[in-house]
Design an enzyme around this catalytic site. Sequence first.
Site, short mmCIF file in Angstrom:
data_model
loop_
_atom_site.label_atom_id
_atom_site.label_comp_id
_atom_site.label_asym_id
_atom_site.label_seq_id
_atom_site.Cartn_x
_atom_site.Cartn_y
_atom_site.Cartn_z
N GLU A 286 21.88 43.37 -49.40
CA GLU A 286 21.18 42.35 -48.62
C GLU A 286 19.82 42.05 -49.24
O GLU A 286 19.09 42.95 -49.62
CB GLU A 286 21.00 42.84 -47.18
CG GLU A 286 20.23 41.90 -46.28
CD GLU A 286 19.88 42.53 -44.94
OE1 GLU A 286 19.54 41.77 -44.02
OE2 GLU A 286 19.94 43.77 -44.83
N LYS A 344 24.45 34.75 -42.32
CA LYS A 344 24.48 35.73 -41.24
C LYS A 344 24.43 35.04 -39.88
O LYS A 344 23.57 34.19 -39.62
CB LYS A 344 23.31 36.71 -41.38
CG LYS A 344 23.35 37.85 -40.38
CD LYS A 344 22.20 38.83 -40.61
CE LYS A 344 22.28 39.99 -39.64
NZ LYS A 344 21.14 40.92 -39.78
N CYS A 396 23.78 43.38 -42.86
CA CYS A 396 22.93 44.28 -42.10
C CYS A 396 23.72 44.85 -40.93
O CYS A 396 24.83 45.33 -41.09
CB CYS A 396 21.66 43.55 -41.67
SG CYS A 396 20.41 44.60 -40.89
#
Length: 522
Positions: A286, A344, A396
């Site tokens: 990430e 995301k 995440c």
Amino acid sequence: MTSDEGSSVGRGLPTLLTLSSAAFAGALTAWLGFAPVGWWWFPYLGFAALAALIARAPTVRRGALLGFAFGLAYFLAGVSWVRVSMNEFGGMPLLLAWFSAFLFCAFLALYPALACAFATWTRARSPVFFAFVFASAWTFAEYLRAHLFTGFEWLSVGVSQVGPFAPSVIATLLGHFAMGFVVLAAGGYIAAAGAKSLAEANGAVRRRAAYWLAAAQFVGLLCFLGLFGLTGNAFTSQSGKLIQVSLLQGNVPQSMKWEPEKFVQTLQLYEKLVSQAKGELIILPETALPAPLSRIPPEYIEKLRGIAFSKNANLLIGVPVEENGKYFNAAVSMGVEDIQQYRKVHLVPFGEYMPLRGPLAWFYANLTIPMSDFTAGDPAQSPIKVNGQTLGISICYEDAFARDVLRTMPDATLLVNISNDAWFGKSAAAEQHLQLAQMRAIETGRPMLRANNTGITAVIDDKGHVTQRLEPWTEGILEATVQGRKGATPYSMWGDLPILLICIAGIGIGAAQRLRRGSATA
């Protein structure tokens, strides 16, 4: 156990003693039951202790307080590492960071308080009904915790069972909430049955016999669950050919990740790692490139693409992207196939966006977190397809939420998580995050590939076993061969609906019994 018996015993125990006992059980359950310690059997004991206390609670208020004490200690022991990102990387004073973490854990403890208050109110007399109601109330409260206010699914009880029961038919059929339900029901039954046997026992011999009976029931249940959990996952099959993957762990310190003077150094590091990688799919963590893609020098991107072409490979890079003045936390693929992106969807409150700016002005005045104003991606994004595989990508803590991973099913043949657990320092967060990823692999019957900045970078097979991993806080490349899988597990098709219906039934039965007894005595 009758209500009179429970009340008389409860009144004989000082409130402070029972609350401290509940807190002690909660802290030990989180600390010992979950990663990194991972004593999977301990949650049975911890929840049995809590169930025994609330079964004796004289009032609903006492039951709620016991649940709150257990929950507060449970979350403080398990997730108080949230203060690391606020203090060490967000600039918040240490005492204020600890206070904020305490408030966060206190808020989370309201869910156990609600569950225990309900279990106390119902006063189920049969050990079986008490266990059913207790497990239903707690599991339903966990479901609410996972969904309300964007949700927080960390320390869900079922995840503690990843180790011994992987592959677990329970999780594959009904998911991690069902796994937790089993633990809670077992703990509740042991507590209620043991208390009932002791209350009815006369003399030391019968009392010892009651203890041994409860212990035998506990051991027998664990043996049954162990055998049941080892039956395997027969719901998915191989998809495509074996592919070589390279998972990069840059180990870039969080303290320097966003410093402008370290920008070039970070780019050079990942150029070196990509050059050394041997896989046909190379995955970076990430925000491996710590600036929006549009601000990365074009010649650098072309160099990375050139390296990928020379290897006949594809790259999957964690990098922010910008569009129409909005920023997205994204994974971008490039190489021998067309450029694709995943943005995301489930953002981290207080880390990637700032809710309640008015009421929490005091909090934000003391917190400075880089790149904390992202926009959520579209939940209906097209999946990234590379190397003959369809990637179910999470970024995440998205893989901490079963519903976020199920969104990619059944199309995804490989699960991929890119993350940066450096935000939480050398705490239990990284091991807990890995444990959550293992559960997602079990639930979906898919391998999981994890590329994490400081660790834990790992390969997890479709049965939830960690087959390879890098040591955290080291720079390295994890080379592996993986096999994609297709098909749908029952849980990926049904989601949490079956266990929700079971919990609603348990709550309804408990409430009906209580109201029936109330009307009979009126």
